[in-house]
Write a protein that holds these residues in place. Structure first.
Motif, mmCIF file in Angstrom:
data_model
loop_
_atom_site.group_PDB
_atom_site.id
_atom_site.type_symbol
_atom_site.label_atom_id
_atom_site.label_comp_id
_atom_site.label_asym_id
_atom_site.label_seq_id
_atom_site.Cartn_x
_atom_site.Cartn_y
_atom_site.Cartn_z
ATOM 1 N N ASN A 102 0.817 -1.222 0.000
ATOM 2 C CA ASN A 102 0.000 0.000 0.000
ATOM 3 C C ASN A 102 0.847 1.265 0.000
ATOM 4 O O ASN A 102 0.343 2.350 -0.306
ATOM 5 C CB ASN A 102 -0.928 0.011 1.216
ATOM 6 C CG ASN A 102 -2.101 -0.924 1.064
ATOM 7 O OD1 ASN A 102 -2.467 -1.298 -0.050
ATOM 8 N ND2 ASN A 102 -2.698 -1.315 2.179
ATOM 9 N N ASP A 103 2.139 1.140 0.372
ATOM 10 C CA ASP A 103 2.994 2.323 0.487
ATOM 11 C C ASP A 103 4.051 2.435 -0.608
ATOM 12 O O ASP A 103 4.412 3.540 -1.013
ATOM 13 C CB ASP A 103 3.705 2.330 1.851
ATOM 14 C CG ASP A 103 2.769 2.573 3.015
ATOM 15 O OD1 ASP A 103 1.685 3.148 2.795
ATOM 16 O OD2 ASP A 103 3.106 2.175 4.145
ATOM 17 N N THR A 104 4.572 1.313 -1.067
ATOM 18 C CA THR A 104 5.754 1.368 -1.931
ATOM 19 C C THR A 104 5.525 2.107 -3.249
ATOM 20 O O THR A 104 6.431 2.793 -3.733
ATOM 21 C CB THR A 104 6.270 -0.052 -2.236
ATOM 22 O OG1 THR A 104 5.179 -0.868 -2.707
ATOM 23 C CG2 THR A 104 6.877 -0.684 -0.999
ATOM 24 N N PHE A 105 4.350 2.003 -3.815
ATOM 25 C CA PHE A 105 4.120 2.639 -5.124
ATOM 26 C C PHE A 105 4.161 4.158 -5.031
ATOM 27 O O PHE A 105 4.335 4.843 -6.038
ATOM 28 C CB PHE A 105 2.774 2.182 -5.710
ATOM 29 C CG PHE A 105 1.564 2.802 -5.076
ATOM 30 C CD1 PHE A 105 0.989 3.951 -5.597
ATOM 31 C CD2 PHE A 105 0.993 2.233 -3.934
ATOM 32 C CE1 PHE A 105 -0.129 4.520 -5.017
ATOM 33 C CE2 PHE A 105 -0.123 2.797 -3.350
ATOM 34 C CZ PHE A 105 -0.696 3.945 -3.888
ATOM 35 N N ARG A 106 4.028 4.695 -3.807
ATOM 36 C CA ARG A 106 4.061 6.152 -3.624
ATOM 37 C C ARG A 106 5.464 6.689 -3.370
ATOM 38 O O ARG A 106 5.657 7.910 -3.309
ATOM 39 C CB ARG A 106 3.182 6.548 -2.430
ATOM 40 C CG ARG A 106 1.708 6.340 -2.610
ATOM 41 C CD ARG A 106 0.951 6.999 -1.471
ATOM 42 N NE ARG A 106 1.023 6.214 -0.254
ATOM 43 C CZ ARG A 106 0.050 5.422 0.172
ATOM 44 N NH1 ARG A 106 -1.051 5.318 -0.537
ATOM 45 N NH2 ARG A 106 0.174 4.744 1.299
ATOM 46 N N THR A 107 6.447 5.827 -3.183
ATOM 47 C CA THR A 107 7.767 6.250 -2.716
ATOM 48 C C THR A 107 8.457 7.201 -3.691
ATOM 49 O O THR A 107 8.732 6.840 -4.844
ATOM 50 C CB THR A 107 8.660 5.017 -2.477
ATOM 51 O OG1 THR A 107 7.976 4.092 -1.622
ATOM 52 C CG2 THR A 107 9.971 5.417 -1.834
ATOM 53 N N LEU A 108 8.736 8.418 -3.222
ATOM 54 C CA LEU A 108 9.425 9.444 -4.029
ATOM 55 C C LEU A 108 8.863 9.505 -5.449
ATOM 56 O O LEU A 108 9.600 9.529 -6.434
ATOM 57 C CB LEU A 108 10.933 9.175 -4.057
ATOM 58 C CG LEU A 108 11.657 9.042 -2.705
ATOM 59 C CD1 LEU A 108 13.154 9.046 -2.905
ATOM 60 C CD2 LEU A 108 11.260 10.125 -1.719
ATOM 61 N N LYS A 109 7.549 9.550 -5.535
ATOM 62 C CA LYS A 109 6.848 9.460 -6.816
ATOM 63 C C LYS A 109 7.214 10.591 -7.777
ATOM 64 O O LYS A 109 7.202 10.408 -8.994
ATOM 65 C CB LYS A 109 5.334 9.466 -6.567
ATOM 66 C CG LYS A 109 4.498 8.983 -7.727
ATOM 67 C CD LYS A 109 4.725 7.512 -8.010
ATOM 68 C CE LYS A 109 3.812 6.994 -9.112
ATOM 69 N NZ LYS A 109 4.102 5.582 -9.439
ATOM 70 N N THR A 110 7.553 11.761 -7.238
ATOM 71 C CA THR A 110 7.832 12.906 -8.111
ATOM 72 C C THR A 110 9.301 13.018 -8.496
ATOM 73 O O THR A 110 9.675 13.928 -9.237
ATOM 74 C CB THR A 110 7.400 14.218 -7.423
ATOM 75 O OG1 THR A 110 8.152 14.382 -6.203
ATOM 76 C CG2 THR A 110 5.911 14.197 -7.096
ATOM 77 N N ASP A 111 10.153 12.124 -7.987
ATOM 78 C CA ASP A 111 11.579 12.203 -8.304
ATOM 79 C C ASP A 111 11.885 11.309 -9.502
ATOM 80 O O ASP A 111 11.936 10.084 -9.387
ATOM 81 C CB ASP A 111 12.416 11.783 -7.091
ATOM 82 C CG ASP A 111 13.882 12.140 -7.254
ATOM 83 O OD1 ASP A 111 14.544 11.527 -8.112
ATOM 84 O OD2 ASP A 111 14.358 13.053 -6.550
ATOM 85 N N GLY A 112 12.102 11.932 -10.650
ATOM 86 C CA GLY A 112 12.315 11.189 -11.882
ATOM 87 C C GLY A 112 13.542 10.296 -11.843
ATOM 88 O O GLY A 112 13.525 9.168 -12.349
ATOM 89 N N ARG A 113 14.628 10.783 -11.243
ATOM 90 C CA ARG A 113 15.855 9.983 -11.176
ATOM 91 C C ARG A 113 15.628 8.718 -10.355
ATOM 92 O O ARG A 113 16.078 7.634 -10.717
ATOM 93 C CB ARG A 113 16.988 10.800 -10.555
ATOM 94 C CG ARG A 113 17.544 11.888 -11.455
ATOM 95 C CD ARG A 113 18.730 12.552 -10.777
ATOM 96 N NE ARG A 113 19.322 13.587 -11.585
ATOM 97 C CZ ARG A 113 20.408 14.285 -11.234
ATOM 98 N NH1 ARG A 113 21.001 14.030 -10.075
ATOM 99 N NH2 ARG A 113 20.893 15.216 -12.019
#
Length: 417
Positions: A102-113
């Motif tokens: 439930n959490d992993t897919f959100r991890t640093l979602k906006t950081d392209g690198r």
């Protein structure tokens, strides 16, 4: 190529060589590891780490970066057992697997690198393996004994060579103390040093306090040697007062490790962070995070009493705006490249300084906050990190805090008040 860019690259190359030389010397002269770790910390304090190479920044780079090697040295990592990690993975989903997903897919979602380099499946595997280790105590105890008996070298591969010669492995040494007890002695030394300075009526020198043997709540970076501390130390997992499993926010704490080192390395480094450096941050009641927010308020009253009073007058206690940043050690605020520089500092001098890093971000917003009719709107999302400015402020704050308050700060990640 502009002259200033050429000069910067040459400076980075020289600095990289200095780090590589220290890492190799630690392997070639194990007896000097304590002294070399102090040299490593001084180098971080004075110069930071060099910029990553083009290869290290590549999305397909699967080796350990220089930053990864430095972090492993600071964490005092032992030779690691890949077979045990594979065994944990083979056991399938842990009891908290659905929470992890439930959490992993959100991890640093906006950081392209980060998104280009780290796959969600890596996050899931490491977090699930950690959770499985926590619920698998008999094998965990066996693995601790095996790991403690192994040579004090980092497994797998050599760090990048500083000079020609035969391959070597990075050596590392943790402090003389068990994981949770480490900061008790450390804090006592810090308090004694701080009290003596206060009695003399002089401000504490920040570099002195940071580099003092008792001023760091880290593992390898704290000084001393012992074969008893490791990613899963007996005191951390056998204590009846500590419970480890997956809690929300661990995915963000894992992310920087997976960005700078391979998955296996990241598993053991992350486990050391959780069980040794900040065990109270991840307890069911998150005692350490709540202590950090309380200390944030106390430190703010020392550093900027006017801003502290203003925020309280607006009914804005630290619990309303500092929780996420303290829990994730600033990793919830972009960009990741700046997070990595802050973590260089925290792993070298103690994760307790995370509270001051968060405080610096708020103090840097002082003018906007004091002029705003709705300061909470500004505090809801912190501005992008500026690591150089934040760390310069933290070094100044360290010298401003009374000895007793600084002692509490050092202890709060591992000891309940």
């Amino acid at each position: 190529m502009p002259a200033e860019v050429m000069e910067q690259r040459m400076g980075d190359a020289t600095l990289r060589q200095r780090y590589l030389t220290l890492l190799e010397r630690g392997n070639e002269s194990p007896a000097e590891c304590g002294e070399l770790l102090e040299d490593l910390r001084r180098l971080i304090l004075d110069h930071g780490l060099p910029a990553a190479t083009a290869d290290e920044e590549g999305r397909d780079f699967a080796q350990c970066t220089l930053r990864g090697w430095v972090w492993k040295a600071l964490l005092g990592m032992p030779k690691l057992d890949s077979a045990w990690y594979e065994e944990l993975l083979s056991r399938g989903p842990s009891q908290v697997y659905s929470k992890i997903r439930n959490d992993t897919f959100r991890t640093l979602k906006t950081d392209g690198r980060f998104q280009a380099r780290v796959e969600e499946s890596q996050l899931i595997r490491v977090l699930n393996a950690f959770a499985m280790a926590c619920q698998w105590h008999p094998h965990l105890e066996h693995s601790r004994r095996m790991m403690n008996a192994m040579p004090r070298t980092v497994y797998g591969a050599s760090p990048p060579r500083a000079r020609a010669g035969s391959p070597s492995l990075l050596a590392s040494t943790p402090p003389q103390a068990d994981s949770v007890g480490t900061t008790a002695a450390a804090a006592a030394a810090a308090a004694a040093a701080g009290s003596a300075t206060a009695a003399a009526g002089a401000a504490v020198d920040s570099q002195q306090r940071l580099l003092a043997p008792g001023g760091c709540s880290g593992v390898g970076g704290a000084g001393g040697t012992s074969a008893s501390s490791s990613a899963f130390s007996s005191s951390a997992f056998s204590s009846s007062s500590l419970q480890f499993s997956y809690v929300q926010g661990m995915n963000v704490l894992l992310a920087p490790y997976l960005y700078v080192m391979p998955e296996l390395d990241a598993f053991f480094c992350f486990s050391t962070l959780i069980t040794t450096l900040c065990p109270l941050y991840v307890q069911p009641a998150m005692d350490g995070v709540h202590a950090g927010m309380r200390l944030f308020g106390q430190c703010l009253r020392v550093i900027d009493p006017e801003l502290a009073e203003y925020l309280l007058s607006k009914q804005l206690p630290p619990t309303l705006y500092s929780f996420g940043s303290i829990l994730t050690m600033c990793a919830c605020t972009p960009p990741l490249q700046e997070v990595l520089k802050i973590w260089d500092f925290l792993l070298a001098f103690g994760v307790h300084l995370n509270v001051l890093c968060v405080l610096a971000q708020v103090v840097h917003m002082r003018e906007q906050l004091m002029q705003s009719d709705s300061p909470m709107r500004l505090l809801r999302t912190f501005p992008p990190l500026q690591s150089d400015r934040i760390l310069a402020s933290v070094r100044r704050y360290v010298s401003m805090l009374p000895a007793g308050l600084y002692e509490e700060l050092v202890r709060h990640t591992t000891e309940k008040r």
